[in-house]
Design an enzyme around this catalytic site. Structure first.
Site, PDB file in Angstrom:
ATOM      1  N   SER A   1      -4.821   0.851   9.926  1.00  0.00           N
ATOM      2  CA  SER A   1      -3.405   0.753  10.282  1.00  0.00           C
ATOM      3  C   SER A   1      -2.586   0.218   9.112  1.00  0.00           C
ATOM      4  O   SER A   1      -2.520   0.855   8.067  1.00  0.00           O
ATOM      5  CB  SER A   1      -3.252  -0.103  11.545  1.00  0.00           C
ATOM      6  OG  SER A   1      -1.976   0.042  12.121  1.00  0.00           O
TER       7      SER A   1
ATOM      8  N   HIS B   1      -6.396   3.280  19.022  1.00  0.00           N
ATOM      9  CA  HIS B   1      -6.127   2.494  17.818  1.00  0.00           C
ATOM     10  C   HIS B   1      -7.008   1.247  17.719  1.00  0.00           C
ATOM     11  O   HIS B   1      -6.860   0.458  16.799  1.00  0.00           O
ATOM     12  CB  HIS B   1      -4.648   2.063  17.832  1.00  0.00           C
ATOM     13  CG  HIS B   1      -4.086   1.695  16.489  1.00  0.00           C
ATOM     14  ND1 HIS B   1      -3.884   2.624  15.489  1.00  0.00           N
ATOM     15  CD2 HIS B   1      -3.655   0.511  15.980  1.00  0.00           C
ATOM     16  CE1 HIS B   1      -3.355   2.024  14.433  1.00  0.00           C
ATOM     17  NE2 HIS B   1      -3.214   0.742  14.698  1.00  0.00           N
TER      18      HIS B   1
ATOM     19  N   ASP C   1      -4.221   7.750  20.040  1.00  0.00           N
ATOM     20  CA  ASP C   1      -3.619   6.558  19.453  1.00  0.00           C
ATOM     21  C   ASP C   1      -2.132   6.512  19.830  1.00  0.00           C
ATOM     22  O   ASP C   1      -1.375   7.435  19.506  1.00  0.00           O
ATOM     23  CB  ASP C   1      -3.791   6.612  17.938  1.00  0.00           C
ATOM     24  CG  ASP C   1      -3.406   5.341  17.219  1.00  0.00           C
ATOM     25  OD1 ASP C   1      -2.437   4.686  17.643  1.00  0.00           O
ATOM     26  OD2 ASP C   1      -4.064   5.017  16.210  1.00  0.00           O
TER      27      ASP C   1
END
Length: 279
Positions: A148, A257, A224
């Site tokens: 991320s 995620h 995600d």
């Protein structure tokens, strides 16, 4: 360049350690994790950096990333830094996506952030020197990955330093901070409103401006929640195709995620880096 050992535990024949030191770059004490796999006395091992995402510390990947068995198998040291400076005197923000835990791997230019938020220089220069001094690391064989915000860090640091990092991968990276709310907030806050100073921290912009990698591995979950508005993986795919960068951008069906996603594919990333970091 001294460091303090906070903990060391035996794992898969190697040692999982947590350490701290006084950082000249951030002006604070910084904590980081290092896993050193089993090795012959005197051996020097390749290094894989793992940069974490928003709200994280070194502990998230250490506790949930499931990398140690793969690192032990392939003989790779893994280094997991913190995501920002820490301490009572460090400027902060009430939001989760700015301030402590959200350093975005930039060297801030705006006050009050400029005093301590120097994560780019910390990762690119200061911490590597400490690793070289205290661990059996072959610093001519370094790879970098992250998740991320940390995927953004891995991509941009790798693109800016191709002679240092021989391999680059990422999990669900923020590929273009210039074009997403997380990135626009962070770069405006840390660097200021002049967008001319921003492209150095945007992987897509770096590629469009001539930066290159020999190849690239990215895993991204199809479920995600941040994919559409924040991560925008397609922009990276387009940039790599136009630039002729061989990129495996794997859309993993049904994954989100979380660290369940990261743990699922971590061993593959470690093996991928190990192949490229052979002596």
């Amino acid at each position: 360049m001294s460091l303090t050992t906070k903990s060391e535990n035996r794992a898969f024949g190697g040692v999982q350690g947590v350490y701290s030191h006084g950082s000249a770059e951030t002006g604070t004490d910084m904590t980081f994790a290092v896993y050193v796999p089993p090795h012959e006395p005197g051996a020097k091992l390749p290094v894989l950096w793992y940069l974490s995402g928003l709200t994280c510390t070194h502990a998230n990947v250490m506790e949930k990333g499931e990398y140690r068995a793969a690192c032990a198998e392939h003989g790779v040291i893994l280094v997991a830094p913190d995501t920002s400076p820490r301490g009572d005197e460090v400027a902060d923000d009430d939001a989760y996506d700015f301030g402590k835990g959200a350093g975005f791997y930039v060297d801030a230019a705006q006050e009050p952030w400029a005093k301590n938020y120097r994560m780019r220089s910390y990762i690119e220069r200061e911490l590597p020197a400490l690793i070289a001094a205290h661990f059996p690391a072959d610093m001519t064989r370094q790879g970098i990955t992250g998740h991320s915000m940390g995927g953004h860090g891995a991509l941009t640091i790798g693109l800016r330093n191709p002679d240092t990092f021989r391999s680059v991968s990422a999990f669900a990276p923020i590929v273009s901070p210039l074009n997403c709310p997380w990135g626009e907030k962070a770069l405006d806050g840390y660097l200021g409103p002049d967008r001319e100073t921003w492209p150095d921290y945007d992987a897509v912009a770096l590629i469009e401006n001539g930066a290159r990698l020999p190849d690239l591995l990215v895993d991204q979950g199809t479920t995600d929640d941040f994919l559409k508005d924040q991560l925008k993986t397609g922009l990276l795919a387009i940039a790599c195709k136009k630039a002729g960068i061989p990129a495996q951008i794997r859309m993993q069906e049904g994954y989100d995620h979380s660290y369940y996603f990261i743990a699922t594919f971590m061993a593959e990333h470690v093996a991928w880096h190990a192949e490229r970091l052979k002596a």
